[in-house]
Enzyme design. Structure first.
Site, mmCIF file in Angstrom:
data_model
loop_
_atom_site.group_PDB
_atom_site.id
_atom_site.type_symbol
_atom_site.label_atom_id
_atom_site.label_comp_id
_atom_site.label_asym_id
_atom_site.label_seq_id
_atom_site.Cartn_x
_atom_site.Cartn_y
_atom_site.Cartn_z
ATOM 1 C CB SER A 117 -0.789 0.176 1.222
ATOM 2 O OG SER A 117 -1.442 1.133 1.356
ATOM 3 C CE1 TYR B 124 -4.166 -1.790 5.412
ATOM 4 C CE2 TYR B 124 -3.701 0.376 4.910
ATOM 5 C CZ TYR B 124 -4.198 -0.969 4.441
ATOM 6 O OH TYR B 124 -4.111 -1.207 3.036
#
Length: 259
Positions: A139, A152
């Site tokens: 990501s 995250y």
């Protein structure tokens, strides 16, 4: 279609989002796709929409036993794995003080350790064959931390650190290791990550369609690219942040912290 024809490609987290879209695009190119996720019913629904033959296996990437059993079954039933796409993952966006310890642990266990477990399961066979490809869906959050994403973002930083280090070990082995780093994607991911919809509302203009991300992953496999940032503007932004972190904080903080 040529180079992907009959390639056995395992996709974790294949039951929805970019996982199912990658399966559709790879199947169209002639690959034999093995769909892996926890929900058997959803996997069967995805499989029904594929244009070519496929396999499916129940897999919980947070369980070492489940990973071992699933990949043993894949090898026994479908043959050796040519390409593994580590896509399974989830996120929850909350302030650090409101994020319980078990959520830090579960995100790290699924998003990072899940990648490690699945890589451990396929890499020995690839090394023995002198060929193979592992694609880790990380990501932009693995390069650029933002407010309310400490758990995250940390898990995705771990994925990128793991990927970059292991890539050095694999030089000259014939096994390719790639990272794909998307920004926000318009998928069911945000049903869990952003239940009240505030983040999606703020960054909706920036969100990518899963078809675009899946297409980029297919190109990574076809061209054996080592890393891709999506969209291109986010990739440039991460480089500027690394070079000028204090300035970037001032200029972009209001944009990237709209969770």
């Amino acid at each position: 279609m040529g180079m992907l024809k009959e390639q056995r490609i395992v996709i974790t987290g294949a039951s929805s989002g970019i996982g199912s879209e990658m399966a559709r695009q790879l199947s169209k190119r002639g690959a034999f796709v093995v769909l892996a996720a926890r929900n058997q019913d959803k996997l069967e629904q995805v499989g029904a929409g594929l244009s070519g033959p496929f396999g499916l296996v129940r897999l919980d990437v947070s369980s070492e036993e489940s990973v071992a059993e699933a990949f043993q079954r894949i090898n026994d039933t479908y043959g050796s794995v040519d390409c593994l796409i580590n896509n399974a993952g989830f996120g929850r966006f909350k302030p650090f003080t409101e994020t319980p310890m078990n959520e830090f642990e579960s995100m790290m266990d699924v998003n990072y350790m899940g990648v490690v477990r699945c890589t451990k399961a396929v890499l020995p066979g690839m090394l023995a064959a002198g060929k193979g490809h592992i694609v880790n869906i990380a990501s932009i959050a693995g390069k650029l931390g933002t407010a309310k994403s400490s758990a995250y973002s940390a898990s995705k930083h771990a994925v990128l650190g793991f990927t970059n280090a292991l890539r050095q070990e694999l030089r000259g082995t014939g096994v390719t290791l790639s990272a794909v780093n998307p920004g926000p994607i318009d998928t069911p991911f945000f049903t869990e990550a952003d239940p009240d919809g505030s983040y999606v509302k703020n960054v909706g203009w920036f969100m990518m369609k899963p078809e675009k991300v899946a297409k980029a992953v297919v190109q990574v496999i076809e061209r054996k690219k080592t890393e891709v940032d999506l969209p291109w503007a986010a990739g440039i932004g991460t480089k500027l942040y690394q070079l000028f972190p204090r300035l970037a904080d001032k200029l972009a903080g209001g944009v990237i912290n709209k969770k």
